[in-house]
Write an enzyme that holds these catalytic residues in place. Structure first.
Site, short mmCIF file in Angstrom:
data_model
loop_
_atom_site.label_atom_id
_atom_site.label_comp_id
_atom_site.label_asym_id
_atom_site.label_seq_id
_atom_site.Cartn_x
_atom_site.Cartn_y
_atom_site.Cartn_z
CG ASP A 272 -2.22 1.10 0.81
OD1 ASP A 272 -2.08 1.55 0.13
OD2 ASP A 272 -3.12 0.88 1.83
C1 BGC Z 1 -5.20 3.45 0.12
C2 BGC Z 1 -5.05 2.33 -0.98
C3 BGC Z 1 -4.97 3.09 -2.25
C4 BGC Z 1 -3.62 3.73 -2.63
C5 BGC Z 1 -3.57 4.32 -3.81
C6 BGC Z 1 -3.74 4.19 -0.29
O1 BGC Z 1 -3.49 5.21 0.83
O2 BGC Z 1 -4.89 2.92 1.20
O3 BGC Z 1 -6.39 1.86 -0.94
O4 BGC Z 1 -5.19 1.87 -3.50
O5 BGC Z 1 -3.60 4.54 -1.58
O6 BGC Z 1 -4.21 5.48 -3.92
#
Ligand code: BGC
Length: 627
Positions: A272
């Protein structure tokens, strides 16, 4: 400053050594689906490490010129990998998110939130939605969709619950599988997220989940296992949190022993988007791609391999996974960019929005609106500003959003003009707008605002009800990444203004032998038991996507009968939910140590209430009426 300079020079020195041309530079081997082994054998150590680190925040924040970033391919996409031109390895693009393609440019279709899709219980429909999202992704040059979000809904206050499907493992995994199949049938990868035990937003980057092994395996991992084994998603996203003291992104047990060893997963594991430290430890534990990536992480991994702290064998495994992913993409094959049918996708969003509606109450067949109902007193600011989706990465920057007033008008109803005027005027004022929940960074593609309810004076309310055949009141709640819901009035509970509006509208309507319908346009479970007696009918519409107003009007009018069933329990009291005793955080004496103890074990949602009939619920898991 001197220090920074030294670091930069040091980094450059490493990069220069690392980039020294390989002996085989002149061979011009080009990646193809059949020569992955040879390409891998030809790659320099620097090339290998660079393939495991994304190209930076650049694509998301293009224009801001953030140092160390150089991703610019699809504006607004969440990130991209690095190209290695010498070997014909293109960079591939990753984009959010669960309810549709999230890009800077307007235009993608915003489908209903995952919790609404789960309410439909219709895997064929959900697969169609996945397919449509995949078609839009390839048209925009996106190779992998960062979806579905499929964490189990552990507690009613979880800030991203609407991005997830259910409290129930079987329902959650079947919905996730359907959407993965749909996305991947369009030749676009799905990235199931957030693996694992990422069930809250409070302290989301650092929370340590303390959970016993049975609960972890039977509930939280089982949910992922089923989808991953059934559908072989191209990617799995490792979550921010820790589990039993180990950061998930560095958790060999979860990423390697369970995911690859026990479940046989062969795709890419990516991180993530934050928690960038200790990149080599992440790769060692089983991560194949660090996203969104930073140049200096390449050097760190490179040094760790050189020093023998990270094995080249593990590095090669990760690189091979990445190459296997890349050769599957439209970007690699050069066959993306196909047009899709925008109108068909809008029609699908409308169908899915209606299918996700759950009829919670319908006293004396209040709904569907009887033939003789022509004039509606439409109340509640969200009737005029329907919340179609959540904020943050779950948001979709669609070309339009149909609110409930427009949907009802299109269905042939007359709305009280005076109410429309005052609500429109109110929604245009600053004080009406609530802060976009969650995200610290607010930009035009981070989400729709939500509003504090407007106080309507008795006189105006009575006059509107006098003129109307029925009153419809919308209660709205936004939610999103970065924050959990609050156990307060205006959040889990009605605000005083909302309560007052419902109570007075109900009384005034009933005085005249008229009825009141409540539309719940909410991203999360809320308290309903204390006020539901005032309503003749309650229709839960969740966040129903860009065509929401039309979809909800379809159900209210009876053009589409409601068939949705609750994917989560609505408790009578928050305190009745076992996890409420341990949500969201426990802070130890050390101010930096936060954890959440999953002390309720497997007593999640209906698994608990089924065993305890003495604890009443407001609406049970699986509940939903129809006409
Ligand atoms: C979120 C994810 C997301 C990623 C990219 C993160 O902060 O937890 O769900 O896919 O950002 O935007």
């Amino acid at each position: 400053m001197k220090h920074l300079h030294a670091i930069l020079l040091g980094a450059c020195a490493v990069v220069m050594t690392a980039c020294a041309p390989s002996a085989s530079d002149d061979i011009h081997l080009q990646l193809s689906a059949d020569n992955i082994d040879s390409v891998l054998a030809d790659m320099t150590l620097y090339e290998k490490t660079s393939l495991l680190v994304g190209a930076g925040w650049g694509s998301m924040f293009e224009g801001l010129h953030i140092p160390f970033t150089h991703g610019h391919r699809v504006p607004g996409a969440a990130g991209e990998s690095r190209a290695i031109k010498r070997l014909g390895i293109p960079s591939i693009v990753f984009s959010d998110g669960p309810a549709g393609l999230r890009l800077k440019q307007k235009g993608a279709t915003a489908f209903p939130a995952a919790i609404a899709l789960a309410s439909s219980g219709d895997t064929a429909l959900v697969r169609e939605v996945g397919r449509a999202i995949g078609e839009e992704a390839q048209a925009a040059g996106v190779d992998v969709m960062l979806m579905p979000g499929m964490n189990i809904i552990r507690n009613p206050l979880g800030g991203r619950n609407y991005e997830y499907f259910s409290e129930d493992v079987a329902l959650s995994s079947s919905m996730a599988s359907a959407i993965v199949r749909g996305v991947q049938s369009a030749g676009v990868g799905a990235c199931v997220k957030h693996y694992a035990l990422n069930n809250q937003e409070t302290n989301r980057f650092r929370n340590d989940v303390q959970v016993d092994s049975l609960t972890m395996h039977n509930i939280y991992l089982e949910n992922f296992r089923r989808t991953i084994e059934d559908t072989e998603p191209w990617c799995v996203m490792a979550s921010y949190n820790s589990v039993n003291g180990t950061v998930v992104q560095e958790n060999t047990y979860l990423l390697t022993d369970v995911l690859r060893g026990q479940w046989g997963y062969e795709g890419v594991v990516l991180t993530d988007w934050q928690r960038h430290t200790r990149p080599a430890e992440k790769i060692a534990a089983g991560v194949d791609l660090l996203m969104p990536g930073m140049e200096r992480r390449i050097n760190r991994i490179y040094r760790n391999v050189q020093q023998g702290k990270l094995s080249e064998e593990r590095l090669d495994e990760a690189v091979e996974c990445m190459l296997q992913l890349i050769v599957k993409t439209h970007t690699f094959r050069g066959d993306g960019g196909q047009a899709y049918d925008t109108l068909a996708h809008a029609a699908l969003a409308r169908r899915a929005g209606a299918a996700g509606c759950v009829l919670l109450k319908n006293a004396n067949n209040t709904l569907p609106l009887p033939q003789e109902v022509k004039n509606i007193a439409l109340l509640g600011v969200h009737s005029y500003r329907l919340i179609c989706g959540g904020t943050g990465s779950g948001f979709v920057n669609s070309a339009h959003r149909v609110s409930l007033d427009s949907g009802l008008t299109a269905a042939g109803y007359s709305l009280d003009p005076e109410l429309r005027r005052v609500y429109e005027q109110y929604a245009g004022t600053r004080k009406a707008v609530r802060k976009v929940s969650g995200m610290g960074i607010v930009s035009k593609y981070m989400g729709q605002p939500s509003y504090n309810e407007m106080d309507i004076q008795d006189e105006m309310l009575r006059a509107a009800i006098d003129r109307a055949d029925i009153a419809i009141v919308t209660v709205g709640r936004q939610s999103g990444e970065g924050k959990d819901n609050r156990l307060e009035k205006g959040y889990f509970y009605l605000s005083d203004t909302e309560q007052d509006l419902l109570r007075r509208t109900s009384a005034m309507a009933h005085e005249q032998g008229k009825r009141m319908v409540v539309v719940l346009n909410i991203a999360n479970v809320m308290e309903v038991a204390s006020w539901r007696d005032w309503a003749d009918a309650i229709l839960l519409v969740w966040c129903p996507g860009q065509e929401g107003g039309l979809a909800v009007a379809d159900v209210l009018s009876g053009a589409v009968p409601p068939t949705g069933k609750l994917p989560v329990t609505f408790p009578v009291r928050y305190e009745d939910v076992p996890s409420s005793a341990n949500f969201p955080l426990v802070t130890s004496g050390d101010k930096d140590v936060h954890y959440t103890r999953y002390a309720e074990g497997e007593n999640i949602g209906h698994l608990y209430f089924d065993k305890h009939p003495e604890v009443p619920v407001a609406y049970a898991f699986g509940f939903g009426l129809t006409y």
